[in-house]
Design a protein around this motif. Structure first.
Motif, short mmCIF file in Angstrom:
data_model
loop_
_atom_site.label_atom_id
_atom_site.label_comp_id
_atom_site.label_asym_id
_atom_site.label_seq_id
_atom_site.Cartn_x
_atom_site.Cartn_y
_atom_site.Cartn_z
N LEU A 28 -1.22 11.97 6.11
CA LEU A 28 0.02 11.89 5.33
C LEU A 28 1.24 11.89 6.24
CD1 LEU A 28 -0.66 14.14 2.20
CD2 LEU A 28 -0.29 11.67 2.26
N VAL A 29 1.22 12.80 7.25
CA VAL A 29 2.34 12.87 8.17
C VAL A 29 2.52 11.53 8.90
CG1 VAL A 29 3.14 13.92 10.34
CG2 VAL A 29 2.20 15.36 8.51
N ASP A 30 1.40 10.96 9.32
CA ASP A 30 1.46 9.69 10.06
C ASP A 30 1.89 8.52 9.20
OD1 ASP A 30 0.82 10.70 12.46
OD2 ASP A 30 -1.30 10.15 12.41
N GLY A 31 1.37 8.49 7.97
CA GLY A 31 1.45 7.22 7.24
C GLY A 31 2.35 7.17 6.03
N ILE A 32 2.71 8.33 5.46
CA ILE A 32 3.36 8.29 4.15
C ILE A 32 4.68 7.53 4.20
CG2 ILE A 32 4.65 10.47 4.33
CD1 ILE A 32 2.70 9.47 1.22
N MET A 33 5.40 7.63 5.36
CA MET A 33 6.70 6.96 5.45
C MET A 33 6.56 5.44 5.52
SD MET A 33 8.59 9.46 5.22
CE MET A 33 10.20 8.72 5.49
N ARG A 34 5.34 5.02 5.85
CA ARG A 34 5.14 3.58 6.06
C ARG A 34 4.88 2.87 4.72
NH1 ARG A 34 5.33 -0.75 6.66
NH2 ARG A 34 4.48 -2.22 8.16
N ILE A 35 4.48 3.65 3.72
CA ILE A 35 4.09 3.01 2.45
C ILE A 35 5.31 2.64 1.64
CG2 ILE A 35 2.90 3.35 0.24
CD1 ILE A 35 0.93 5.13 1.64
N ASP A 36 5.42 1.36 1.36
CA ASP A 36 6.40 0.89 0.40
C ASP A 36 5.85 -0.39 -0.21
OD1 ASP A 36 6.72 -1.01 2.36
OD2 ASP A 36 8.57 -0.12 3.15
N TRP A 37 6.60 -0.96 -1.11
CA TRP A 37 6.11 -2.14 -1.83
C TRP A 37 5.79 -3.27 -0.86
CZ3 TRP A 37 3.43 -2.74 -5.74
CH2 TRP A 37 3.32 -3.96 -6.41
N GLU A 38 6.64 -3.38 0.18
CA GLU A 38 6.44 -4.48 1.12
C GLU A 38 5.14 -4.33 1.90
OE1 GLU A 38 9.80 -5.20 3.66
OE2 GLU A 38 10.88 -6.02 1.93
N PHE A 39 4.82 -3.06 2.24
CA PHE A 39 3.57 -2.82 2.98
C PHE A 39 2.38 -3.29 2.15
CE2 PHE A 39 0.04 0.12 4.05
CZ PHE A 39 -0.16 -0.28 5.35
N VAL A 40 2.46 -3.07 0.84
CA VAL A 40 1.36 -3.47 -0.03
C VAL A 40 1.32 -4.99 -0.18
CG1 VAL A 40 0.44 -3.29 -2.37
CG2 VAL A 40 1.41 -1.28 -1.27
N MET A 41 2.51 -5.64 -0.23
CA MET A 41 2.55 -7.06 -0.55
C MET A 41 2.55 -7.97 0.67
SD MET A 41 2.24 -7.03 -3.69
CE MET A 41 2.45 -8.75 -4.10
N ASN A 42 2.75 -7.43 1.88
CA ASN A 42 2.84 -8.29 3.06
C ASN A 42 1.47 -8.77 3.53
OD1 ASN A 42 5.54 -8.40 3.27
ND2 ASN A 42 5.71 -7.01 5.06
N LEU A 43 1.50 -10.00 4.12
CA LEU A 43 0.29 -10.54 4.73
C LEU A 43 0.12 -9.91 6.11
CD1 LEU A 43 0.87 -14.25 3.73
CD2 LEU A 43 -0.64 -12.60 2.64
N PRO A 44 -1.05 -10.07 6.73
CA PRO A 44 -1.24 -9.51 8.07
C PRO A 44 -0.26 -10.15 9.06
CG PRO A 44 -3.28 -10.50 7.24
CD PRO A 44 -2.21 -10.77 6.23
N SER A 45 0.05 -9.40 10.10
CA SER A 45 0.97 -9.94 11.10
C SER A 45 0.66 -9.30 12.45
CB SER A 45 2.41 -9.64 10.68
OG SER A 45 3.25 -9.77 11.80
N ARG A 46 1.11 -9.97 13.53
CA ARG A 46 0.90 -9.38 14.84
C ARG A 46 1.90 -8.27 15.09
NH1 ARG A 46 1.33 -13.90 18.82
NH2 ARG A 46 1.98 -15.00 16.94
N LYS A 47 3.03 -8.31 14.34
CA LYS A 47 4.02 -7.25 14.50
C LYS A 47 3.74 -6.15 13.49
CE LYS A 47 7.48 -10.48 16.01
NZ LYS A 47 8.21 -11.58 15.34
N PRO A 48 3.51 -4.92 13.97
CA PRO A 48 3.08 -3.86 13.06
C PRO A 48 4.06 -3.63 11.93
CG PRO A 48 3.56 -2.99 15.27
CD PRO A 48 3.55 -4.48 15.37
N GLU A 49 5.37 -3.74 12.20
CA GLU A 49 6.32 -3.40 11.15
C GLU A 49 6.38 -4.47 10.06
OE1 GLU A 49 6.91 -3.70 14.31
OE2 GLU A 49 8.33 -5.35 14.58
N LYS A 50 5.82 -5.65 10.36
CA LYS A 50 5.81 -6.71 9.35
C LYS A 50 4.48 -6.84 8.63
CE LYS A 50 9.26 -10.17 10.32
NZ LYS A 50 9.45 -11.56 10.78
N ALA A 51 3.44 -6.18 9.24
CA ALA A 51 2.10 -6.35 8.70
C ALA A 51 1.94 -5.58 7.40
CB ALA A 51 1.06 -5.86 9.71
N GLY A 52 1.12 -6.13 6.50
CA GLY A 52 0.84 -5.46 5.22
C GLY A 52 -0.64 -5.55 4.89
N ILE A 53 -1.00 -4.92 3.78
CA ILE A 53 -2.42 -4.86 3.44
C ILE A 53 -2.79 -5.82 2.33
CG2 ILE A 53 -2.78 -2.47 4.18
CD1 ILE A 53 -2.51 -1.73 1.15
N TYR A 54 -1.86 -6.74 1.96
CA TYR A 54 -2.10 -7.54 0.77
C TYR A 54 -3.47 -8.23 0.76
CZ TYR A 54 -1.41 -10.80 -3.04
OH TYR A 54 -1.56 -11.51 -4.20
#
Lengths: 284, 266
Positions: free
Chosen positions: A37-63
């Motif tokens: 939770l400490v590591d990941g909770i801040m990373r979760i937002d709608w974009e993280f869920v809807m983004n396609l994979p990417s080489r840049k971690p901040e743009k990558a998502g789990i869609y």
């Protein structure tokens, strides 16, 4: 006198040891979840869920992985459900209780204990190669369906067994055939139990990684599947892939994806527990 | 009169005289012989009681008449059971149809975990009858026959499990009557009930014999003497004595029967 004191001491000692053992697993899980939770909770937002994979971690998502998981889960259900329930009904209600039935029974229980990677190899040979499905959603679903089939069969049988014999007697005595008894009485009465078993089996399937890697599910898929023959990835593979990357951003992503995967399994287990409690009340 | 015709006349008179016939019936469970060659005839529109100590085979024998032993592992049977003169174990007999003709009421009330209406309509629905007006009418008449209608007519859609034990048992009898059998088998139908519910069921059995042939297994000898016309005493898989109830309870032929009904054993 002395003996009684000694016995009480032993009793107390065991009680404390028991509490420790009970808490051990829970505490470890809590620490792990806290960390994640400490590591990941801040990373979760709608974009993280809807983004396609990417080489840049901040743009990558789990869609794509999330959609892959949902596709596989639905197809696995469609395949494993009718087969598993029918097999359980046959074993419990139709087959004679003889040696052959015992052998079948023992082997189905054994199947539930076969390591999942073996199922992966089986899927690779049979579905991917011989049946030429390729590393598709369909091949993955068939493989996972095989994996959870024994669990579905065993839990469905348990649920059927829990229906009192008097219900069967009553139905047969009214002139119902076996199938009518199964359909009108046993399935409705054991529905909650069957559902519970299936949900627990599926929540195991959604976390499986090894067999899907073996059949060739990919870590990087540019698009979510749009048909059963498309290639796919699933959440656990995505997590595994991110964890092996060196950049810190991907560790955060992995933690966030783990939170979502855990959320899915916890919700599924919660639904299962709900149905189990509701169903248990029915006969009491 | 030709010979064939004569025979068929005799046959049909036997049919009228005897509803159920057992001819040298033997039953095995695996190696254990539970019934050791019993022959008896049961008359139509009478109440016939089976009495005897636990394990004497009376329930097993009762369950032969609707073939409820068929699903028991290791069950084997010899001899013949006839209903209205035809062998119910013949190959061409449809066991589902047989059970529509021969209803059964069990020891513990066993309503389905469904509504009262669904319980009574079940036998008809599985026969494929769907006409709502017909089902409603049959449910009502069946519940009236067991004197349950006034108690439940406003709660037909409520769960049958909410009824009291005695009501549940009357519901189970109504469920059996709904498919219009000609024979009703009862396996200790009041042993799980309180005295008041028991009295209601006994009264009901007495009324039902106008229309049905009733065979009842009971542990309660007062019950047998109250409600039955004929009584059969079973012991260790054999039929010891079978006669008019009055005779069995006042002047039995066999010593074993006398010892049992006077409470010296059993």
């Amino acid at each position: 006198m002395n003996n009684i004191r000694k016995n009480r001491l032993k009793d107390q000692a065991f009680k404390i040891w028991g509490i420790f053992c009970t808490l051990l697993g829970l505490v470890l899980l809590a620490v792990f979840i806290g960390n994640i939770l400490v590591d990941g909770i801040m990373r979760i937002d709608w974009e993280f869920v809807m983004n396609l994979p990417s080489r840049k971690p901040e743009k990558a998502g789990i869609y794509t992985a999330l959609m892959g998981s949902i596709w596989v889960l639905l197809l696995t259900t469609i395949i494993a459900l009718p087969v598993g329930i029918a097999a359980a009904i046959y074993l419990e209600e139709y087959s004679k209780k003889n040696k052959l039935a015992t052998i079948l029974e023992v082997n189905i229980s054994n199947l539930a204990g076969v390591p999942s990677i073996i199922y992966g190899l089986l899927g690779l040979e049979v579905f991917v190669r011989i049946m030429e499905m390729g590393a598709s959603v369909l091949a993955g679903s068939f493989t996972l369906a095989l994996l959870i089939l024994p669990i579905v069969i065993v839990s469905t049988r348990e649920a059927l067994k829990a229906v009192p014999k008097s219900i069967r007697d009553a139905s047969f005595a009214m002139g119902a055939s076996k199938w009518q008894t199964v359909y009108h009485q046993l399935l409705p009465a054991s529905f909650g139990g069957i559902l519970t078993g299936i949900i627990l089996a599926l929540s195991r399937a959604v976390g499986e990684t090894a067999p899907l890697i073996v059949i060739g599910a990919l870590a990087y898929v540019p698009f979510a599947p749009s048909s059963v023959m498309d290639e796919f990835s699933v959440l656990p593979i995505q997590i595994f892939n991110w964890i092996t990357r060196p950049q810190h951003g991907f560790v955060e992503n992995a933690a966030a994806a783990i939170i979502i995967l855990l959320l899915i399994t916890f919700v599924m287990n919660g639904i299962a527990v709900y149905f189990r409690n509701k169903w248990q009340k029915k006969f009491k | 009169m030709s010979k064939d015709k004569k025979e068929s006349v005799i046959e049909s008179s036997i049919k009228r005289k005897y509803k159920l016939q057992a001819k040298d019936v033997k039953v095995w469970y695996g190696d254990f012989m539970a019934i050791k060659g019993i022959s008896m005839d049961i008359k139509p529109n009478k109440v016939t009681a089976f009495i005897g100590p636990s394990g004497c085979g009376k329930s097993t024998f009762l369950r032969l008449f609707n073939r409820m032993n068929d699903y028991v592992d290791g069950f084997k049977m010899g001899g013949e059971i006839n209903i209205d003169g035809s062998n119910i174990n013949a190959k061409d007999i449809n066991v589902e149809l047989l059970r529509k003709q021969v209803g059964m009421v069990f020891q513990k009330p066993n309503p389905f975990p469904k509504s009262i209406f669904e319980n009574v309509a079940y036998g008809l629905k599985i026969q494929g009858l769907k006409d709502k007006a017909f089902l409603e009418e049959r449910v009502e008449s069946s519940l009236k026959q067991v004197a349950l209608w006034d108690e439940v007519k406003n709660d037909l859609n409520k769960s049958a499990l909410a009824l009291s034990g005695g009501q549940q048992q009357r519901l189970c009898i109504a469920r059996t009557l709904a498919v219009e059998p000609s024979i009703i088998l009862m396996d200790e139908p009041t042993s799980a009930l309180d005295p008041i519910s028991t009295a209601k069921i006994e009264e009901l059995i007495y009324k039902l014999k106008d229309k049905y042939t009733i065979v009842i297994v009971t542990h309660n000898m007062q019950q047998a003497s109250r409600i039955s016309d004929n009584t059969a005493f079973f012991y260790l898989g054999e039929l010891i004595e079978y006669d008019k109830t009055n005779k069995i309870f006042t002047n039995p032929e066999k010593e074993q029967t006398e010892n049992y009904i006077t409470g010296r054993f059993g």
